[in-house]
Structures are given as structure tokens and as C-alpha cells.
Design an enzyme around this catalytic site. Structure first.
Site, PDB file in Angstrom:
ATOM      1  N   LYS A 140      -3.801   3.535   6.238  1.00  0.00           N
ATOM      2  CA  LYS A 140      -4.376   3.098   4.967  1.00  0.00           C
ATOM      3  C   LYS A 140      -3.807   1.760   4.502  1.00  0.00           C
ATOM      4  O   LYS A 140      -4.402   1.100   3.647  1.00  0.00           O
ATOM      5  CB  LYS A 140      -4.177   4.151   3.876  1.00  0.00           C
ATOM      6  CG  LYS A 140      -2.751   4.413   3.451  1.00  0.00           C
ATOM      7  CD  LYS A 140      -2.685   5.531   2.422  1.00  0.00           C
ATOM      8  CE  LYS A 140      -1.262   5.835   1.975  1.00  0.00           C
ATOM      9  NZ  LYS A 140      -0.668   4.725   1.214  1.00  0.00           N
ATOM     10  N   ASP A 141      -2.671   1.327   5.074  1.00  0.00           N
ATOM     11  CA  ASP A 141      -2.084   0.040   4.706  1.00  0.00           C
ATOM     12  C   ASP A 141      -2.691  -1.126   5.473  1.00  0.00           C
ATOM     13  O   ASP A 141      -2.430  -2.281   5.138  1.00  0.00           O
ATOM     14  CB  ASP A 141      -0.573   0.050   4.962  1.00  0.00           C
ATOM     15  CG  ASP A 141       0.177   0.976   4.015  1.00  0.00           C
ATOM     16  OD1 ASP A 141      -0.345   1.248   2.918  1.00  0.00           O
ATOM     17  OD2 ASP A 141       1.277   1.429   4.384  1.00  0.00           O
ATOM     18  N   ARG A 169       6.160   2.530  -9.011  1.00  0.00           N
ATOM     19  CA  ARG A 169       6.358   1.991  -7.668  1.00  0.00           C
ATOM     20  C   ARG A 169       7.668   2.492  -7.097  1.00  0.00           C
ATOM     21  O   ARG A 169       8.478   3.117  -7.772  1.00  0.00           O
ATOM     22  CB  ARG A 169       6.366   0.453  -7.711  1.00  0.00           C
ATOM     23  CG  ARG A 169       5.036  -0.207  -7.998  1.00  0.00           C
ATOM     24  CD  ARG A 169       4.022  -0.037  -6.877  1.00  0.00           C
ATOM     25  NE  ARG A 169       4.576  -0.248  -5.541  1.00  0.00           N
ATOM     26  CZ  ARG A 169       4.801  -1.431  -4.985  1.00  0.00           C
ATOM     27  NH1 ARG A 169       4.530  -2.538  -5.655  1.00  0.00           N
ATOM     28  NH2 ARG A 169       5.302  -1.510  -3.766  1.00  0.00           N
ATOM     29  N   THR A 181       1.167   6.836 -11.015  1.00  0.00           N
ATOM     30  CA  THR A 181       0.525   6.544  -9.739  1.00  0.00           C
ATOM     31  C   THR A 181       0.485   5.041  -9.526  1.00  0.00           C
ATOM     32  O   THR A 181       0.266   4.283 -10.465  1.00  0.00           O
ATOM     33  CB  THR A 181      -0.903   7.116  -9.664  1.00  0.00           C
ATOM     34  OG1 THR A 181      -1.510   6.679  -8.432  1.00  0.00           O
ATOM     35  CG2 THR A 181      -1.752   6.651 -10.826  1.00  0.00           C
ATOM     36  N   THR A 186      12.482   7.292  -4.459  1.00  0.00           N
ATOM     37  CA  THR A 186      12.640   6.631  -5.755  1.00  0.00           C
ATOM     38  C   THR A 186      11.695   7.204  -6.794  1.00  0.00           C
ATOM     39  O   THR A 186      12.084   7.465  -7.941  1.00  0.00           O
ATOM     40  CB  THR A 186      12.400   5.116  -5.604  1.00  0.00           C
ATOM     41  OG1 THR A 186      13.341   4.574  -4.672  1.00  0.00           O
ATOM     42  CG2 THR A 186      12.538   4.410  -6.938  1.00  0.00           C
ATOM     43  N   ARG A 187      10.445   7.406  -6.396  1.00  0.00           N
ATOM     44  CA  ARG A 187       9.472   7.920  -7.358  1.00  0.00           C
ATOM     45  C   ARG A 187       9.799   9.347  -7.787  1.00  0.00           C
ATOM     46  O   ARG A 187       9.671   9.701  -8.966  1.00  0.00           O
ATOM     47  CB  ARG A 187       8.061   7.829  -6.769  1.00  0.00           C
ATOM     48  CG  ARG A 187       7.461   6.439  -6.891  1.00  0.00           C
ATOM     49  CD  ARG A 187       6.070   6.360  -6.336  1.00  0.00           C
ATOM     50  NE  ARG A 187       6.074   6.115  -4.891  1.00  0.00           N
ATOM     51  CZ  ARG A 187       4.983   6.015  -4.158  1.00  0.00           C
ATOM     52  NH1 ARG A 187       3.792   6.179  -4.708  1.00  0.00           N
ATOM     53  NH2 ARG A 187       5.059   5.761  -2.869  1.00  0.00           N
ATOM     54  N   CYS A 228      -7.102  -3.042  -2.405  1.00  0.00           N
ATOM     55  CA  CYS A 228      -6.236  -2.497  -3.458  1.00  0.00           C
ATOM     56  C   CYS A 228      -6.749  -2.790  -4.860  1.00  0.00           C
ATOM     57  O   CYS A 228      -6.418  -2.085  -5.806  1.00  0.00           O
ATOM     58  CB  CYS A 228      -4.822  -3.057  -3.307  1.00  0.00           C
ATOM     59  SG  CYS A 228      -3.924  -2.404  -1.881  1.00  0.00           S
ATOM     60  N   LEU A 259      -4.814   2.301  -7.923  1.00  0.00           N
ATOM     61  CA  LEU A 259      -5.954   2.101  -8.804  1.00  0.00           C
ATOM     62  C   LEU A 259      -7.040   3.132  -8.511  1.00  0.00           C
ATOM     63  O   LEU A 259      -7.721   3.620  -9.421  1.00  0.00           O
ATOM     64  CB  LEU A 259      -6.494   0.683  -8.619  1.00  0.00           C
ATOM     65  CG  LEU A 259      -7.627   0.232  -9.541  1.00  0.00           C
ATOM     66  CD1 LEU A 259      -7.149   0.198 -10.986  1.00  0.00           C
ATOM     67  CD2 LEU A 259      -8.138  -1.148  -9.117  1.00  0.00           C
ATOM     68  N   ARG A 260      -7.198   3.472  -7.233  1.00  0.00           N
ATOM     69  CA  ARG A 260      -8.196   4.474  -6.824  1.00  0.00           C
ATOM     70  C   ARG A 260      -7.930   5.821  -7.504  1.00  0.00           C
ATOM     71  O   ARG A 260      -8.841   6.438  -8.057  1.00  0.00           O
ATOM     72  CB  ARG A 260      -8.149   4.634  -5.298  1.00  0.00           C
ATOM     73  CG  ARG A 260      -8.926   5.832  -4.758  1.00  0.00           C
ATOM     74  CD  ARG A 260      -8.630   6.049  -3.279  1.00  0.00           C
ATOM     75  NE  ARG A 260      -7.224   6.275  -3.014  1.00  0.00           N
ATOM     76  CZ  ARG A 260      -6.616   7.457  -3.140  1.00  0.00           C
ATOM     77  NH1 ARG A 260      -7.303   8.517  -3.534  1.00  0.00           N
ATOM     78  NH2 ARG A 260      -5.342   7.594  -2.882  1.00  0.00           N
ATOM     79  N   ARG A 261      -6.693   6.272  -7.444  1.00  0.00           N
ATOM     80  CA  ARG A 261      -6.366   7.563  -8.049  1.00  0.00           C
ATOM     81  C   ARG A 261      -6.554   7.522  -9.560  1.00  0.00           C
ATOM     82  O   ARG A 261      -7.146   8.425 -10.153  1.00  0.00           O
ATOM     83  CB  ARG A 261      -4.915   7.935  -7.718  1.00  0.00           C
ATOM     84  CG  ARG A 261      -4.681   8.277  -6.259  1.00  0.00           C
ATOM     85  CD  ARG A 261      -3.202   8.368  -5.949  1.00  0.00           C
ATOM     86  NE  ARG A 261      -2.951   8.704  -4.548  1.00  0.00           N
ATOM     87  CZ  ARG A 261      -1.862   8.359  -3.870  1.00  0.00           C
ATOM     88  NH1 ARG A 261      -0.908   7.666  -4.473  1.00  0.00           N
ATOM     89  NH2 ARG A 261      -1.717   8.699  -2.615  1.00  0.00           N
TER      90      ARG A 261
END
Length: 334
Positions: free
Chosen positions: A100-101, A169, A147, A174-175, A263, A150-152
Site C-alpha cells: 500500500k506504500d 503519526r 488515524t 508509538t501510536r 494519500c 484520510l481514507r479512514r
């Protein structure tokens, strides 16, 4: 004498592993990147026991910029540029990415030589300990959901208008730390595949069905990027292709490419492969939306690509171009 291959892995700290000529690079957090790269190396070792592999750690622009939403950075190769530079300089021979990246059009001289069997592509909700046992619909009004996508956010804002969405981020560790140790977020949204690979399936409080949140193009699949003209390595890694995953991801990537998505716009998908769609037929070395699938019938690949293009064209004819244009403008104004 055994042959050697170097693989490159994108991460935030150095990793030392074996001797080598074949190098592997990977993009994501240090721990997840290592896990993903190790899984690819293990598959290659089983297929080619006489080869030796070394993992070379690198960091990418996307790894370094952690205080800005991905959709605002405006860089198409956030998690790939540094890795491709190493590949071009022959410092490594393979690069492991989260599919996906990867953009739908790769720079000249590169190709995706393998797409491995896909993990669960759905998005997952991880709740703050105080909200354990709840679902998004049961969270208190104005609860903040974290999140970086942007899609989510676009989909979930419509589904759950009583909730607020805020950028978060950092790597998975970390999240999760930000979620657990502070009161800023009632929950965060992450890819189920990453949580499973990290061994954190027990943190998944809710899996989001496609009716709630369509997933990202290529989500859950790992890709091995190589030099397009290096037939030896391309032939070697092509054994890792999973036919069902390849065809689904070709359709998804063709869909996004036709829509000119990325993105900065909320493009999302849900795909399935019907029985009988992967028939035998002549193979080809044609690169389709960045993927070279040498061991998968060309006719099936072409059908998958055409399906993605045709669906995107249908949406464009029904006004999708205007919607995407507005989405870009709104994103730029944030």
C-alpha cells in the site's frame, strides 16, 4: 560455495544480519519492518537453501516526518525513495515494502517482482483501556479517534458523525503508547495486518467490515521490489507471488491509478476473486501497475487490470472526478 543476496529494510535503527550479496530493505517501524522482512527472507531460504541473505536497515522520509499527516506532506514516495536509491546503486538486491506504500507507477528501472500472500486487509479499532469492550458506535459522543489516514477518516466520519477524528503519526509502538498512556484518544484505527504481524491481535477491539470502512489499495500485502532488468533476481523472487493476491492487487492498483488517487484523496476498495478467474494461460513479463508477475497467466492479469480501469472509469462518468477534486482542495486547506 553458497551464493549471497542482500535485502534492504527501511527502519529507524541499524540491523545486522548475516553476510551477504543479496540485501533486503523494508519500510515501516523498526520492529514491524524487521518482522515483515524476516518473513520474506524465511520464504526465500526455504526455496533457495544455498543462498545467504543480509538485511540492511534504512530510514525513509515517511519514517522521519512524524508530526505531519501523510496526506499533507505531498511526497509520492514517502516510504520508497531512499530504498530505491540503494537498489539503483546496487547496494541491495531486493526491497521489501508494504504494497500500500508503493505508488501505482514506479520510477523507470524498477518493478514489483513479487506480491506475497495477503494478510487480513481490514482496518481494526484499538480502544483506550477505559473503553475496553466497546465498539465505535458505543463510544461517548465527541470521543476522539486517532488515524493517520484520510481514507479512514473520510469514511468513518460519515458512519459515526458523533465522533471526532484527529491525526496520529508514529510507528505502531508509538501510536499504541500514545493511546494507552494519555487521555487524548478514545481509540485509534490501524491495519489489522500490522497488528497481527506484531503479535498484537489481542489489542483488536473491533474489525471494521467493508460496510463500515473500505480498506486501502494493496493493504495487507507485502511487495518485493527489484531492478526491472535483473532477470536473475526477478526469476528468483517471482516464486513468492500469490496468484489470488496478485490479481486482486492489480485490479485495485489499476482502479486507483485511473482515479489518480493517493494519500491526498480518500480512495478505498474491497475486492474478492471469483472461482474460475485464475485459469491457465500463457505467461508474460508485462509490467502492470508496477507489478511483474512472471508465473501468472497474462490473460488473467489483463482481465484484472481492465476491471480496475473500467470500474474507475464508471465512477468518473458518474461524478467521481469532481468529488476527488473537492477532496484534494479540502485536504490542501487543512
Amino acid at each position: 560455495m553458497p551464493d549471497h543476496r542482500r535485502m534492504a529494510a527501511s527502519s529507524l535503527a541499524p540491523i545486522l544480519m548475516m553476510c551477504s550479496r543479496y540485501g533486503v530493505l523494508l519500510s515501516a517501524s523498526l520492529q514491524l519492518a524487521r518482522i515483515q522482512t524476516d518473513s520474506v527472507v524465511e520464504m526465500l531460504r526455504e526455496l533457495y537453501p544455498d543462498l545467504h541473505f543480509e538485511i540492511v536497515a534504512m530510514s525513509t522520509t515517511g519514517d522521519k516526518i512524524l508530526d505531519t499527516a501523510l496526506s499533507k506532506i505531498g511526497e509520492k514516495s514517502l516510504f520508497t525513495k531512499e530504498l530505491e536509491n540503494a537498489l539503483e546503486r546496487n547496494e541491495v538486491d531486493l526491497v521489501v515494502h508494504s504494497l500500500k506504500d508503493l505508488p501505482t507507477s514506479l520510477p523507470p528501472g524498477f518493478t514489483i517482482g513479487a506480491v506475497c500472500k495477503r494478510e487480513n486487509p481490514l482496518d481494526a479499532v484499538v480502544f483506550h483501556p477505559k473503553n475496553c469492550g466497546k465498539t465505535l458506535s458505543l463510544l461517548p459522543e465527541k470521543s476522539v479517534i486517532g488515524t493517520s489516514s484520510l481514507r479512514r477518516a473520510a469514511q468513518l466520519k460519515k458512519k459515526f458523525p458523533q465522533l471526532e477524528f484527529r491525526d496520529i503519526r508514529g510507528n505502531l509502538n508509538t501510536r499504541l503508547k500514545k493511546l494507552d498512556e494519555k487521555e487524548d484518544f478514545g481509540a485509534i484505527i490501524l491495519a489489522a495486518a500490522g497488528l497481527k504481524r506484531m503479535g498484537w491481535e489481542n489489542r483488536i477491539g473491533q474489525l471494521l467490515s467493508p460496510e463500515d470502512c473500505l480498506y486501502a489499495v494493496g493493504q495487507g500485502a507485502l511487495a518485493v521490489e527489484v531492478r526491472a532488468k535483473d532477470q536473475e533476481i526477478l526469476n528468483m523472487v517471482s516464486a513468492l507471488h500469490d496468484a489470488d493476491t496478485v490479481l486482486r492487487c492489480i485490479a485495485e492498483r489499476a482502479f486507483m491509478k485511473r482515479l489518480e488517487g493517493g494519500c491526498s484523496v480518500p480512495v478505498a476498495v474491497n475486492t474478492m476473486l471469483k472461482d474460475g478467474q485464475n485459469e491457465d494461460g500463457p505467461n508474460d513479463d508485462v509490467q502492470r501497475v508496477g507489478i511483474t508477475a512472471k508465473n501468472i497467466p497474462g490473460q488473467a492479469q489483463e482481465a484484472a487490470e481492465n476491471l480496475g480501469v473500467e470500474l474507475a472509469s464508471l465512477l468518473l462518468s458518474k461524478g467521481a472526478k469532481h468529488i476527488l477534486s473537492v477532496a484534494r482542495q479540502l485536504n490542501d486547506a487543512r
